[in-house]
Design a protein around this motif. Structure first.
Motif, PDB file in Angstrom:
ATOM      1  N   ASN A  25       0.812  -1.213   0.000  1.00  0.00           N
ATOM      2  CA  ASN A  25       0.000   0.000   0.000  1.00  0.00           C
ATOM      3  C   ASN A  25       0.845   1.263   0.000  1.00  0.00           C
ATOM      4  OD1 ASN A  25      -2.349  -1.466   0.001  1.00  0.00           O
ATOM      5  ND2 ASN A  25      -2.643  -1.363   2.221  1.00  0.00           N
ATOM      6  N   ILE A  26       0.427   2.221  -0.799  1.00  0.00           N
ATOM      7  CA  ILE A  26       1.124   3.497  -0.913  1.00  0.00           C
ATOM      8  C   ILE A  26       0.672   4.403   0.228  1.00  0.00           C
ATOM      9  CG2 ILE A  26       1.434   5.548  -2.358  1.00  0.00           C
ATOM     10  CD1 ILE A  26       0.853   3.599  -4.776  1.00  0.00           C
ATOM     11  N   LEU A  27       1.639   4.876   1.024  1.00  0.00           N
ATOM     12  CA  LEU A  27       1.327   5.713   2.188  1.00  0.00           C
ATOM     13  C   LEU A  27       1.566   7.195   1.928  1.00  0.00           C
ATOM     14  CD1 LEU A  27       2.928   3.629   5.100  1.00  0.00           C
ATOM     15  CD2 LEU A  27       0.594   3.521   4.210  1.00  0.00           C
ATOM     16  N   SER A  28       2.417   7.518   0.962  1.00  0.00           N
ATOM     17  CA  SER A  28       2.771   8.920   0.745  1.00  0.00           C
ATOM     18  C   SER A  28       2.898   9.204  -0.744  1.00  0.00           C
ATOM     19  CB  SER A  28       4.077   9.269   1.470  1.00  0.00           C
ATOM     20  OG  SER A  28       5.060   8.277   1.237  1.00  0.00           O
ATOM     21  N   LEU A  29       2.405  10.385  -1.136  1.00  0.00           N
ATOM     22  CA  LEU A  29       2.375  10.806  -2.526  1.00  0.00           C
ATOM     23  C   LEU A  29       2.536  12.309  -2.545  1.00  0.00           C
ATOM     24  CD1 LEU A  29       1.612  10.559  -5.585  1.00  0.00           C
ATOM     25  CD2 LEU A  29      -0.783  10.518  -4.861  1.00  0.00           C
ATOM     26  N   MET A  30       3.494  12.808  -3.333  1.00  0.00           N
ATOM     27  CA  MET A  30       3.773  14.243  -3.314  1.00  0.00           C
ATOM     28  C   MET A  30       4.430  14.682  -4.610  1.00  0.00           C
ATOM     29  SD  MET A  30       6.112  16.373  -0.608  1.00  0.00           S
ATOM     30  CE  MET A  30       6.167  18.162  -0.664  1.00  0.00           C
ATOM     31  N   ASN A  31       4.089  15.893  -5.062  1.00  0.00           N
ATOM     32  CA  ASN A  31       4.795  16.496  -6.188  1.00  0.00           C
ATOM     33  C   ASN A  31       6.182  16.931  -5.750  1.00  0.00           C
ATOM     34  OD1 ASN A  31       3.045  16.450  -8.491  1.00  0.00           O
ATOM     35  ND2 ASN A  31       1.740  17.920  -7.440  1.00  0.00           N
ATOM     36  N   VAL A  32       7.192  16.607  -6.547  1.00  0.00           N
ATOM     37  CA  VAL A  32       8.551  17.086  -6.301  1.00  0.00           C
ATOM     38  C   VAL A  32       8.741  18.445  -6.963  1.00  0.00           C
ATOM     39  CG1 VAL A  32      11.003  16.627  -6.663  1.00  0.00           C
ATOM     40  CG2 VAL A  32       9.448  14.751  -6.090  1.00  0.00           C
ATOM     41  N   ASN A  33       8.310  18.538  -8.219  1.00  0.00           N
ATOM     42  CA  ASN A  33       8.327  19.784  -8.985  1.00  0.00           C
ATOM     43  C   ASN A  33       7.326  19.623 -10.120  1.00  0.00           C
ATOM     44  OD1 ASN A  33       9.770  18.193 -10.952  1.00  0.00           O
ATOM     45  ND2 ASN A  33      11.661  18.649  -9.829  1.00  0.00           N
ATOM     46  N   ASP A  34       7.390  20.496 -11.110  1.00  0.00           N
ATOM     47  CA  ASP A  34       6.433  20.425 -12.219  1.00  0.00           C
ATOM     48  C   ASP A  34       6.630  19.204 -13.097  1.00  0.00           C
ATOM     49  OD1 ASP A  34       5.312  22.790 -11.386  1.00  0.00           O
ATOM     50  OD2 ASP A  34       6.518  24.042 -12.730  1.00  0.00           O
ATOM     51  N   LEU A  35       7.786  18.557 -12.981  1.00  0.00           N
ATOM     52  CA  LEU A  35       8.114  17.469 -13.892  1.00  0.00           C
ATOM     53  C   LEU A  35       8.131  16.095 -13.252  1.00  0.00           C
ATOM     54  CD1 LEU A  35      11.019  19.211 -15.853  1.00  0.00           C
ATOM     55  CD2 LEU A  35       8.610  19.032 -16.507  1.00  0.00           C
ATOM     56  N   SER A  36       8.008  16.008 -11.923  1.00  0.00           N
ATOM     57  CA  SER A  36       8.102  14.695 -11.279  1.00  0.00           C
ATOM     58  C   SER A  36       7.313  14.677  -9.976  1.00  0.00           C
ATOM     59  CB  SER A  36       9.556  14.315 -11.018  1.00  0.00           C
ATOM     60  OG  SER A  36      10.195  15.274 -10.219  1.00  0.00           O
ATOM     61  N   PHE A  37       6.936  13.460  -9.565  1.00  0.00           N
ATOM     62  CA  PHE A  37       6.313  13.245  -8.264  1.00  0.00           C
ATOM     63  C   PHE A  37       6.914  11.995  -7.641  1.00  0.00           C
ATOM     64  CE2 PHE A  37       3.557  11.130 -11.347  1.00  0.00           C
ATOM     65  CZ  PHE A  37       3.216   9.928 -10.744  1.00  0.00           C
ATOM     66  N   VAL A  38       6.708  11.836  -6.338  1.00  0.00           N
ATOM     67  CA  VAL A  38       7.341  10.751  -5.604  1.00  0.00           C
ATOM     68  C   VAL A  38       6.293  10.000  -4.787  1.00  0.00           C
ATOM     69  CG1 VAL A  38       7.950  12.259  -3.668  1.00  0.00           C
ATOM     70  CG2 VAL A  38       9.236  10.139  -4.009  1.00  0.00           C
ATOM     71  N   THR A  39       6.467   8.686  -4.671  1.00  0.00           N
ATOM     72  CA  THR A  39       5.574   7.855  -3.869  1.00  0.00           C
ATOM     73  C   THR A  39       6.387   6.965  -2.941  1.00  0.00           C
ATOM     74  OG1 THR A  39       5.514   6.198  -5.645  1.00  0.00           O
ATOM     75  CG2 THR A  39       3.706   7.790  -5.563  1.00  0.00           C
ATOM     76  N   GLY A  40       5.802   6.621  -1.799  1.00  0.00           N
ATOM     77  CA  GLY A  40       6.439   5.722  -0.846  1.00  0.00           C
ATOM     78  C   GLY A  40       5.433   4.748  -0.282  1.00  0.00           C
ATOM     79  N   SER A  41       5.859   3.526  -0.013  1.00  0.00           N
ATOM     80  CA  SER A  41       4.913   2.489   0.396  1.00  0.00           C
ATOM     81  C   SER A  41       5.168   2.001   1.821  1.00  0.00           C
ATOM     82  CB  SER A  41       4.989   1.296  -0.571  1.00  0.00           C
ATOM     83  OG  SER A  41       6.105   0.472  -0.251  1.00  0.00           O
ATOM     84  N   HIS A  42       4.280   1.117   2.254  1.00  0.00           N
ATOM     85  CA  HIS A  42       4.316   0.565   3.604  1.00  0.00           C
ATOM     86  C   HIS A  42       5.563  -0.283   3.848  1.00  0.00           C
ATOM     87  CE1 HIS A  42       2.785  -1.013   7.359  1.00  0.00           C
ATOM     88  NE2 HIS A  42       2.885  -2.244   6.923  1.00  0.00           N
ATOM     89  N   ILE A  43       6.064  -0.942   2.813  1.00  0.00           N
ATOM     90  CA  ILE A  43       7.243  -1.792   2.983  1.00  0.00           C
ATOM     91  C   ILE A  43       8.506  -1.105   2.474  1.00  0.00           C
ATOM     92  CG2 ILE A  43       5.979  -3.954   2.988  1.00  0.00           C
ATOM     93  CD1 ILE A  43       6.828  -4.331   0.054  1.00  0.00           C
ATOM     94  N   GLY A  44       8.476   0.208   2.350  1.00  0.00           N
ATOM     95  CA  GLY A  44       9.692   0.950   2.065  1.00  0.00           C
ATOM     96  C   GLY A  44      10.092   1.053   0.615  1.00  0.00           C
ATOM     97  N   GLU A  45       9.148   0.911  -0.290  1.00  0.00           N
ATOM     98  CA  GLU A  45       9.453   1.138  -1.705  1.00  0.00           C
ATOM     99  C   GLU A  45       9.337   2.635  -1.990  1.00  0.00           C
ATOM    100  OE1 GLU A  45       7.234  -2.476  -3.834  1.00  0.00           O
ATOM    101  OE2 GLU A  45       6.030  -1.314  -2.430  1.00  0.00           O
ATOM    102  N   LEU A  46      10.356   3.190  -2.595  1.00  0.00           N
ATOM    103  CA  LEU A  46      10.337   4.597  -2.967  1.00  0.00           C
ATOM    104  C   LEU A  46      10.514   4.714  -4.469  1.00  0.00           C
ATOM    105  CD1 LEU A  46      11.876   7.620  -1.216  1.00  0.00           C
ATOM    106  CD2 LEU A  46      12.356   7.271  -3.639  1.00  0.00           C
ATOM    107  N   ILE A  47       9.588   5.411  -5.121  1.00  0.00           N
ATOM    108  CA  ILE A  47       9.645   5.569  -6.567  1.00  0.00           C
ATOM    109  C   ILE A  47       9.484   7.045  -6.928  1.00  0.00           C
ATOM    110  CG2 ILE A  47       8.654   4.918  -8.796  1.00  0.00           C
ATOM    111  CD1 ILE A  47       7.618   2.370  -7.548  1.00  0.00           C
ATOM    112  N   ILE A  48      10.364   7.530  -7.795  1.00  0.00           N
ATOM    113  CA  ILE A  48      10.208   8.857  -8.375  1.00  0.00           C
ATOM    114  C   ILE A  48       9.721   8.678  -9.807  1.00  0.00           C
ATOM    115  CG2 ILE A  48      11.401  10.940  -9.149  1.00  0.00           C
ATOM    116  CD1 ILE A  48      13.080  10.883  -6.737  1.00  0.00           C
ATOM    117  N   TRP A  49       8.654   9.414 -10.152  1.00  0.00           N
ATOM    118  CA  TRP A  49       7.974   9.257 -11.433  1.00  0.00           C
ATOM    119  C   TRP A  49       8.104  10.518 -12.282  1.00  0.00           C
ATOM    120  CZ3 TRP A  49       5.494   4.501 -11.990  1.00  0.00           C
ATOM    121  CH2 TRP A  49       5.248   3.785 -10.805  1.00  0.00           C
ATOM    122  N   ASP A  50       8.123  10.324 -13.593  1.00  0.00           N
ATOM    123  CA  ASP A  50       8.024  11.434 -14.531  1.00  0.00           C
ATOM    124  C   ASP A  50       6.555  11.860 -14.600  1.00  0.00           C
ATOM    125  OD1 ASP A  50       7.604  12.808 -17.146  1.00  0.00           O
ATOM    126  OD2 ASP A  50       9.742  12.424 -17.371  1.00  0.00           O
ATOM    127  N   ALA A  51       6.285  13.142 -14.358  1.00  0.00           N
ATOM    128  CA  ALA A  51       4.906  13.620 -14.288  1.00  0.00           C
ATOM    129  C   ALA A  51       4.281  13.815 -15.663  1.00  0.00           C
ATOM    130  CB  ALA A  51       4.851  14.933 -13.514  1.00  0.00           C
TER     131      ALA A  51
END
Length: 459
Positions: free
Chosen positions: A224-250
């Motif tokens: 399950n994804i616990l955190s979701l946030m815009n980094v800037n206009d071009l990317s956002f970041v997500t973090g999960s319950h078991i410690g997966e961290l992903i940065i995405w192209d927006a």
């Protein structure tokens, strides 16, 4: 409302024996918050704080009540009663800049399956929306389109007049836990362990109706994804319950970086011991992010990590920043970071540069996607050469605010009025800059003497 003068930090005796938690002595010379106001109005856990303007904020929580406060004086301005169960989300809906009447609204969602719209100036209940089939867990405003969205088992789009413009079909019994706006009239929704990209279609000459289209499902998280946030206009970041961290192209929704081994095992441990000691979900859950133009700050279990966007690597971390999970973090001016935790404390950190005179071993696991993973000796030689003169940073504890008796859920920072914290102990604390408050009291005293003519008499 109680006003206290405070000094000193957490009692350090015994803590060093139990954990590597960094402590601070009685003399917190760099901590400006030496006075506090205790605000009492709630009768259950206070989970949410939202800033209304330069001097007001609202609080909400499990008692279903919204309270509007003066951030300077701690005065309770309004109490908004209407929900029958706990509040699950709160946002503000500012008036349009082109609108002459500056009438800011407060939107609150509750476990009673309603959303209430309030006038933030009068406390008047503008409207109560009752048509939801499930609890609304998140709210977000798309200011450019002048609409707001509610997320539960489905996603609904509303205008300022509170008309339902469009909605999705039933998405999941899990429901949408978080929403953020991304470019191209899109939003990304966290639904359990997946992300769903939606596009809003505004009315045109050919079609007078709003629509919301399901564009893409991102299935890369394993929990399950616990955190979701815009980094800037071009990317956002997500973090999960078991410690997966992903940065995405927006823009194209592809992964820019990915990490699933979210721990840094000691080299003395064998593989089985590493898994047994480190693979505890409560130790590696990513509860919150914050960022500035240079860094992404992550609250990971009990620790804090700083990732530099330009250098593409972690530049600082405190693996045990608190005794319990860190729930909320925020970046302040002057390279400072504030964190609050389930342990009831609020801590102030300063990001300081330090010169690395010698190459350090490259750890495995956390953030190896930015060049911190296992590499063979030959491949690591250029990396070590680059690191020999690299500048890294440290997070140094400069303040420890002890006032709450239970978990601190979140906080707000006012540049002119101090820090506001809310807690499971039902209290809100307004932390004040003691030097500033002393100066303001002296100024008010001189003004009063001048008005009464006593100042000239004394001179």
């Amino acid at each position: 409302m109680l006003r206290w003068l405070i000094g000193g930090g957490r009692e350090p005796q015994g803590l060093a024996e139990k954990s590597p938690l960094q402590t601070i002595g009685e003399e917190q010379t760099q901590n400006p918050y030496t006075e506090l106001l205790v605000l009492k109005a709630h009768h259950d856990i206070v989970r949410f704080l939202v800033q209304l303007d330069a001097y007001r904020f609202a609080s909400a929580g499990d008692d279903g009540v919204v309270v509007v406060w003066n951030a300077q004086t701690g005065e309770k301005l309004l109490e908004l009663n209407g929900h029958t169960q706990k509040i699950t989300a709160i946002i503000t809906f500012p008036s349009l800049e082109s609108c002459e009447e500056k009438n800011q609204l407060i939107l609150t969602a509750s476990a009673d399956r309603t959303v209430i719209v309030w006038d933030s100036d009068t406390g008047r209940q503008v409207q109560r929306i009752l048509c939801f089939q499930s609890t609304v867990k998140c709210l977000t405003v798309l200011q450019r389109l002048d609409v707001w969205l509610s997320g539960g088992n489905d996603l609904c789009v509303w205008n300022r007049k509170l008309d339902l413009l469009c909605k999705t079909s039933h998405l999941s019994d899990t429901g949408i836990s978080d929403l953020v706006e991304i470019p191209k009239n899109c939003v990304v929704a966290a639904v359990g362990k997946e992300l769903i990209i939606f596009r809003l279609v505004a009315p045109t000459e050919g079609s007078l109706e709003w629509d919301i289209l399901e564009i893409k499902h991102l299935l890369d998280h394993q929990d399950n994804i616990l955190s979701l946030m815009n980094v800037n206009d071009l990317s956002f970041v997500t973090g999960s319950h078991i410690g997966e961290l992903i940065i995405w192209d927006a823009l194209d929704w592809t992964m820019q970086a990915y990490e699933r081994n979210f721990w840094d095992p000691s080299p003395q441990l064998d593989t089985q011991q590493e898994i047994k000691l480190c693979q505890k979900s409560n130790d590696i859950s990513i509860h919150h992010f914050t960022c500035d133009e240079e860094n992404v700050f992550a609250a990971v279990g009990r620790g804090l990590y700083v990732y530099n966007l330009q250098m593409k690597r972690v530049i600082a971390c405190q693996k045990t920043a608190h005794d319990s999970n860190v729930l909320h973090i925020a970046k302040l001016p002057n390279r400072q970071l504030i964190s609050c935790s389930e342990d009831g404390s609020v801590r102030i950190w300063e990001l300081r540069e330090k010169q690395q005179l010698a190459a350090e071993p490259v750890p495995t696991g956390f953030f190896n996607m930015w060049g911190f993973g296992r590499v063979n000796k030959q491949a690591s030689q250029p990396v070590k050469k680059q690191q020999e003169n690299a500048t890294s940073c440290s997070l140094e504890l400069i303040g420890d605010l002890i006032g709450h008796s239970s978990s601190v859920e979140m906080f707000l920072y006012f540049e002119d009025h101090g820090l506001v914290t809310c807690s499971a102990d039902h209290l809100i604390i307004l932390w004040k800059n003691g030097e500033r408050e002393s100066g303001l009291r002296s100024l008010r005293l001189f003004q009063k003497l001048e008005e009464n003519g006593d100042l000239y008499l004394a001179v």
